[in-house]
Design a protein around this motif. Structure first.
Motif, PDB file in Angstrom:
ATOM      1  N   LEU A  58     -20.911   1.672  -3.482  1.00 58.32           N
ATOM      2  CA  LEU A  58     -19.850   1.186  -2.605  1.00 58.32           C
ATOM      3  C   LEU A  58     -18.964   2.366  -2.227  1.00 58.32           C
ATOM      4  O   LEU A  58     -18.353   3.003  -3.085  1.00 58.32           O
ATOM      5  N   LEU A  59     -18.910   2.663  -0.931  1.00 56.41           N
ATOM      6  CA  LEU A  59     -18.078   3.743  -0.408  1.00 56.41           C
ATOM      7  C   LEU A  59     -17.003   3.114   0.470  1.00 56.41           C
ATOM      8  O   LEU A  59     -17.317   2.392   1.426  1.00 56.41           O
ATOM      9  N   THR A  60     -15.734   3.354   0.148  1.00 53.63           N
ATOM     10  CA  THR A  60     -14.629   2.734   0.874  1.00 53.63           C
ATOM     11  C   THR A  60     -13.677   3.798   1.389  1.00 53.63           C
ATOM     12  O   THR A  60     -13.204   4.637   0.618  1.00 53.63           O
ATOM     13  N   ALA A  61     -13.404   3.761   2.696  1.00 59.74           N
ATOM     14  CA  ALA A  61     -12.478   4.706   3.316  1.00 59.74           C
ATOM     15  C   ALA A  61     -11.416   3.951   4.104  1.00 59.74           C
ATOM     16  O   ALA A  61     -11.723   2.986   4.810  1.00 59.74           O
ATOM     17  N   GLY A  66      -8.528   3.498  11.207  1.00 57.60           N
ATOM     18  CA  GLY A  66      -9.386   2.375  10.866  1.00 57.60           C
ATOM     19  C   GLY A  66      -9.963   2.523   9.473  1.00 57.60           C
ATOM     20  O   GLY A  66      -9.654   3.466   8.743  1.00 57.60           O
ATOM     21  N   GLY A  67     -10.817   1.576   9.099  1.00 56.80           N
ATOM     22  CA  GLY A  67     -11.422   1.592   7.778  1.00 56.80           C
ATOM     23  C   GLY A  67     -12.934   1.514   7.860  1.00 56.80           C
ATOM     24  O   GLY A  67     -13.508   1.056   8.852  1.00 56.80           O
ATOM     25  N   LEU A  68     -13.589   1.982   6.803  1.00 56.87           N
ATOM     26  CA  LEU A  68     -15.047   1.961   6.741  1.00 56.87           C
ATOM     27  C   LEU A  68     -15.472   1.570   5.337  1.00 56.87           C
ATOM     28  O   LEU A  68     -15.048   2.183   4.353  1.00 56.87           O
ATOM     29  N   ARG A  92     -13.953  -1.032  10.778  1.00 61.46           N
ATOM     30  CA  ARG A  92     -12.838  -1.815  11.306  1.00 61.46           C
ATOM     31  C   ARG A  92     -11.860  -0.876  11.977  1.00 61.46           C
ATOM     32  O   ARG A  92     -11.299   0.017  11.340  1.00 61.46           O
ATOM     33  N   ASP A  93     -11.664  -1.012  13.307  1.00 62.69           N
ATOM     34  CA  ASP A  93     -10.788  -0.093  14.018  1.00 62.69           C
ATOM     35  C   ASP A  93      -9.325  -0.476  13.838  1.00 62.69           C
ATOM     36  O   ASP A  93      -8.981  -1.437  13.143  1.00 62.69           O
ATOM     37  N   GLY A  94      -8.446   0.267  14.484  1.00 59.15           N
ATOM     38  CA  GLY A  94      -7.023   0.063  14.324  1.00 59.15           C
ATOM     39  C   GLY A  94      -6.525  -1.275  14.811  1.00 59.15           C
ATOM     40  O   GLY A  94      -5.443  -1.727  14.415  1.00 59.15           O
ATOM     41  N   SER A 314      -3.914   1.472   3.498  1.00 58.15           N
ATOM     42  CA  SER A 314      -3.884   0.586   2.333  1.00 58.15           C
ATOM     43  C   SER A 314      -3.784   1.407   1.068  1.00 58.15           C
ATOM     44  O   SER A 314      -4.438   2.435   0.923  1.00 58.15           O
ATOM     45  N   SER A 315      -2.968   0.939   0.158  1.00 57.74           N
ATOM     46  CA  SER A 315      -2.842   1.640  -1.123  1.00 57.74           C
ATOM     47  C   SER A 315      -3.858   1.096  -2.095  1.00 57.74           C
ATOM     48  O   SER A 315      -4.265  -0.043  -2.026  1.00 57.74           O
TER      49      SER A 315
END
Length: 317
Positions: A58-61, A66-68, A92-94, A314-315
């Motif tokens: 699982l790779l989370t950015a 945005g997020g990936l 997920r874009d802005g 996101s924290s």
């Protein structure tokens, strides 16, 4: 886009280093190293008996643009060396719009060549790269000792962070300078390395030296004495490495890139299971017959263009 391509390449390197680390044995003299290193050495030697396993990554950015989320699952076997991986990329874009793409890959080692089959845009692509480590043969006693000493030199510290009746949790620190030197040595031994491979290796070495020592945490099953989970926070090492490339290239939007890196997070978790219970992996004949061969490069799915939309980062919980 070159900036982001370099970051993607560094992601691939980190995953590759994890694979090498998980499949190698480290030699430690009990009278010269801390108890934690001795225990971890025993765990890795035990894992040398593993013939195959399942893995989930699982790779989370999270970034200002945005997020990936990347979820990967697959199986790997040691003899012959063969991996099968399925990945899902959720972007997920802005503005909150989501886009999902998939990527399927097979990795096969044949003597001194690594062959990668990738399903991208409904077409199979074949890439062949020279490698120095013969993963499809049994190492001699001398080769094992040499590898053990090499891996031992890469380990800087091992710390026991927590322990329960069932698990040990340890933090491992790898010496980035020693890893860089090892990459240089492997490249020198590889007589088939072309300009592209030499350039990639040089970029890796620079990135490693800029990133500093690499840390990751492992969760060890005390009953089986095998690694169950690997956790890495990649934000800081990649931030340092990318900053070096920015300083070297002097792009017009350097300040924007630095701000992007500062306000971004990146974590990776690898979970191992089904040790020695995975069925033999086979590459379908259709894949071999229809794959178009291309020059080695980083294969990544086509994601939508990143929009310049400021969003809160996101924290981590």
């Amino acid at each position: 886009m070159i900036f982001f391509q370099k970051i993607k390449f560094f992601f691939v390197f980190v995953v590759g280093m994890l694979v090498v680390t998980m499949s190698s044995s480290w030699a430690f003299a009990a009278d010269k190293v801390p108890q934690e290193k001795v225990y971890l050495d025993m765990v890795y030697k035990n894992m040398l008996d593993v013939k195959n396993a399942h893995y989930d990554i699982l790779l989370t950015a999270q970034t200002p643009m945005g997020g990936l989320n990347v979820t990967m699952n697959g199986e790997g076997q040691m003899n012959p060396l063969l991996y099968k991986t399925d990945a899902v990329f959720l972007f997920r874009d802005g503005k909150g719009k989501e886009t999902t793409t998939t990527l399927q890959q097979y990795f096969e080692q044949n003597k001194d060549k690594m062959v990668i089959y990738s399903l991208s845009n409904n077409k199979w692509i074949k890439q062949t790269m020279p490698v120095s480590y013969y993963g499809d043969k049994n190492l001699s006693a001398d080769e094992k000792i040499k590898m053990e000493l090499l891996m031992m030199q890469m380990v800087k510290t091992v710390t026991l962070t927590r322990e329960t009746p069932s698990y040990k949790y340890m933090e491992v620190t790898l010496d980035s300078m020693k890893i860089s030197d090892s990459i240089d040595e492997l490249v020198k031994q590889n007589k088939d390395a072309d300009k592209t491979m030499l350039s990639m290796a040089a970029s890796l070495r620079l990135g490693l030296l800029a990133a500093g020592d690499i840390k990751y945490n492992v969760k060890i099953d005390k009953t089986t004495q095998r690694i169950q989970v690997v956790d890495m926070d990649l934000a800081n090492p990649i931030r340092k490495a990318a900053s070096l490339f920015i300083d070297m290239s002097h792009p017009k939007n350097a300040a924007e890139m630095e701000e992007f890196l500062t306000n971004s997070t990146l974590t990776m978790q690898v979970t191992y299971s089904q040790y020695n219970k995975v069925d033999p992996i086979e590459i379908p004949q259709m894949v071999r017959d229809t794959a178009t061969e291309v020059k080695p490069k980083v294969i990544s799915p086509k994601l939508p263009k990143i929009q310049k939309t400021a969003v809160a980062v996101s924290s981590k919980e």
